[in-house]
Design an enzyme around this catalytic site. Structure first.
Site, mmCIF file in Angstrom:
data_model
loop_
_atom_site.group_PDB
_atom_site.id
_atom_site.type_symbol
_atom_site.label_atom_id
_atom_site.label_comp_id
_atom_site.label_asym_id
_atom_site.label_seq_id
_atom_site.Cartn_x
_atom_site.Cartn_y
_atom_site.Cartn_z
ATOM 1 N N ASP A 104 39.784 75.492 33.504
ATOM 2 C CA ASP A 104 41.251 76.321 32.644
ATOM 3 C C ASP A 104 40.861 77.979 33.227
ATOM 4 O O ASP A 104 41.522 78.832 33.803
ATOM 5 C CB ASP A 104 41.869 76.266 31.513
ATOM 6 C CG ASP A 104 42.342 74.701 31.867
ATOM 7 O OD1 ASP A 104 43.023 73.757 32.799
ATOM 8 O OD2 ASP A 104 42.186 73.517 31.707
ATOM 9 N N HIS A 134 39.520 64.607 28.139
ATOM 10 C CA HIS A 134 38.991 64.162 29.796
ATOM 11 C C HIS A 134 38.117 62.982 29.753
ATOM 12 O O HIS A 134 37.097 63.852 30.567
ATOM 13 C CB HIS A 134 38.223 65.886 30.033
ATOM 14 C CG HIS A 134 39.102 66.491 30.077
ATOM 15 N ND1 HIS A 134 39.572 68.061 29.152
ATOM 16 C CD2 HIS A 134 40.303 67.354 30.875
ATOM 17 C CE1 HIS A 134 40.568 68.594 28.685
ATOM 18 N NE2 HIS A 134 41.144 68.445 30.185
ATOM 19 N N GLY A 149 44.907 70.411 33.047
ATOM 20 C CA GLY A 149 45.021 69.317 34.352
ATOM 21 C C GLY A 149 45.602 68.590 33.593
ATOM 22 O O GLY A 149 47.021 68.159 33.130
ATOM 23 N N GLY A 171 47.281 64.342 33.671
ATOM 24 C CA GLY A 171 46.574 63.000 32.523
ATOM 25 C C GLY A 171 46.761 63.370 31.148
ATOM 26 O O GLY A 171 46.246 62.193 30.079
ATOM 27 N N HIS A 172 47.730 64.534 30.951
ATOM 28 C CA HIS A 172 47.726 65.107 29.722
ATOM 29 C C HIS A 172 48.882 64.599 29.150
ATOM 30 O O HIS A 172 49.877 64.919 28.085
ATOM 31 C CB HIS A 172 46.856 65.539 28.936
ATOM 32 C CG HIS A 172 45.947 66.473 29.515
ATOM 33 N ND1 HIS A 172 44.328 65.987 29.236
ATOM 34 C CD2 HIS A 172 45.089 67.599 29.951
ATOM 35 C CE1 HIS A 172 43.338 65.830 29.977
ATOM 36 N NE2 HIS A 172 43.349 67.150 29.791
ATOM 37 N N LYS A 205 44.475 76.527 27.436
ATOM 38 C CA LYS A 205 43.411 75.515 26.552
ATOM 39 C C LYS A 205 41.917 76.185 27.089
ATOM 40 O O LYS A 205 41.331 75.961 28.272
ATOM 41 C CB LYS A 205 43.163 73.697 27.071
ATOM 42 C CG LYS A 205 44.858 73.076 26.011
ATOM 43 C CD LYS A 205 44.779 72.168 26.277
ATOM 44 C CE LYS A 205 44.154 71.506 27.887
ATOM 45 N NZ LYS A 205 45.461 71.904 28.684
#
Lengths: 329, 329
Positions: A109, A216, A53, A55-56, A104
């Site tokens: 995922d 998250h 995703g 945002g990391h 991950k």
């Protein structure tokens, strides 16, 4: 929570566009912007592909380049990339050595990477490697540990081995033993705020700390009174030492990672505390990394990762790397 | 505002202790911890010394090492180091080539660095170089511009020139023309909170942006409605372009800097916007740097720096550097 963004819908795309422009010497968008890949691929080297995703950041796109990844796929905020994106990465970067998908350990995922692998296997050799280092994760999916900041260590070691010519199967087996060696624990003083909501996903009082947070925005496994950095470091390091077990090796890599909204001065303060605690437990801190590498949007938090590495793994850590977020020679 | 610290009184010392432990291959404390200096000094090379208040990390300590500084002195939060500290840095690092003191343009810093220089001049050749790049600064002290994120560019260029063997007087003159070439503008969505207060120094409403902020928690020169990243970038880039004047050169280095509490994804988004705006004004972005380099504690803010560099200056930027916060070869 205000953010430096325009619309929530376009935030990820705009951020990636800036990222690619800033690092155009190293990487480029794949066709239709389905992934980002290294500009120069080496024929026959197994392709290392990761993703997850948005945002990391800088994970994973910041680790594309010599000595780490060949491509990375970014989904929406905290959402897996699609199989279609992953397939594009495989097709862009497989130069004959096969592909290692570094995933991950999250259900979403895993599902999408497995679908892409299945679709690709007619024409490509594909192996999957699961990364799990978060000792706070209580829900067990596969290995049980979620993949968090330790992902950086995994991608660095595997990337160095691939540059040295290690074939696909050996890379997979090198990576498969890393979850037994890499242990991460995170805490937050303020939760992440997603672009759509503009407020923290979980709310903490002025004296509260969330312990065992992931990346998250999910709450951690307990909420405690925050009584300062030393107590927070104690909590995290004790758990990490317990997870290491009695057979721990004598040397480690210590990564203190900012979760997005934590300034460098605080990261270094926590590093100093954690280092002393591990050294008091007879672990030699052979290598260190302090900075903001695996984030949870703007979360004001920190994670501590201890990676117990043997000499060969330390040598892989030391090997040259040239990416947006890690660079040395 | 919670922080990863123990007591406000010990925050700076604990953070520096962690910093030195993490980077002990590059640097070490001077006697009595008055400053931090490179482990290996080269005889005859002019010593480059900088410093300033704490709270701006990784500035300046993160820029100690090959290709940048020989020593840095850190004061209390947002407070100049003492002349005694600066004198210790001079005595530790002058190996016969004299010392260049690189001083951000603030009255407190200038006073203390000048006192140290005066005390040192019996035994050392000492030159002072003032860094000023903040075009929002309205109070004129000396050149009029405060030293903010552009300090990184100055320290990098001068550091590279010193490694190449440039003598003290030439380094001073190279540095003296940089304020005409480096332009920075900063905005904040949330003010910095100092450890003693645990609340932002200035408070902003949910839709407000502070424009023209410095790095010491001082309010900017105006408060505006925050209407998104594009408008904020427009505001900053227009001011920077106006400051460049009509004789601007055709190529620049674009630095998008986080002020402490801003995650990488947002920095890259702003970088993309700024880059397009400068390119539309016919400035080629020849080099880029995106990250958290000059902070104001945990301020949720961003600064944009445009450095108009000639080919020789670009070559100095590209020269090898090995510090905690900038590293390439």
């Amino acid at each position: 929570m205000k953010k430096f963004m325009n619309m929530a819908d376009t935030m990820v795309a705009e951020s990636l566009e800036g990222f690619v422009a800033a690092h155009e010497d190293i990487l480029t968008f794949c066709p239709q912007r389905k992934c980002i890949a290294r500009r120069s691929l080496r024929a026959g080297k197994p392709a290392l592909i990761s993703g997850g995703g948005a945002g990391h950041e800088p994970l994973h796109v910041g680790f594309i380049g010599h000595g780490m990844l060949d491509a990375a796929c970014t989904g929406h905020i905290f959402t897996s990339p699609t199989p279609d994106q992953i397939l594009a990465a495989i097709e862009t970067t497989d130069t004959g050595g096969g592909c290692l998908l570094i995933v991950k350990n999250y259900d979403g995922d895993i599902m999408n990477f497995e679908m892409a692998a299945e679709a690709a296997r007619e024409r490509h050799r594909v192996e999957m490697l699961f990364v799990g280092d978060d000792i706070a994760s209580s829900l067990s999916n596969r290995s049980g540990k979620r993949g968090v900041a330790g992902t950086v260590v995994t991608e660095k070691l595997i990337g160095a081995a691939a540059e040295r010519g290690m074939p696909l199967a050996a890379l997979h087996s090198l990576g498969s033993e890393l979850p037994e060696r890499i242990f991460t624990m995170g805490v937050a003083l303020r939760g992440a705020s997603v672009p759509e909501l503009r407020r923290p996903i979980f709310s903490l009082g002025p004296d509260e700390m969330e312990v065992g947070v992931g990346i998250h925005g999910e709450p951690g496994r307990s909420r405690q009174v925050y009584s300062g950095a030393a107590a927070a470091a104690r909590e995290m390091c004790d758990e990490i030492l317990a997870a290491c077990g009695p057979n721990r090796t004598a040397q480690g890599l210590l990564l203190v990672n900012g979760l997005g909204g934590t300034p460098p001065a605080e990261l270094y303060l926590m590093y100093g505390l954690a280092r002393r605690m591990f050294e008091a437990a007879d672990i030699k801190i052979a290598r260190s990394l302090v900075g903001t590498f695996v984030t949870s949007l703007d979360m004001q938090g920190i994670s501590i990762t201890l990676a117990l590495l043997n000499d060969e793994q330390i040598a892989l850590w030391d090997a040259p790397v040239h990416t947006a977020a890690l660079r040395w020679s």
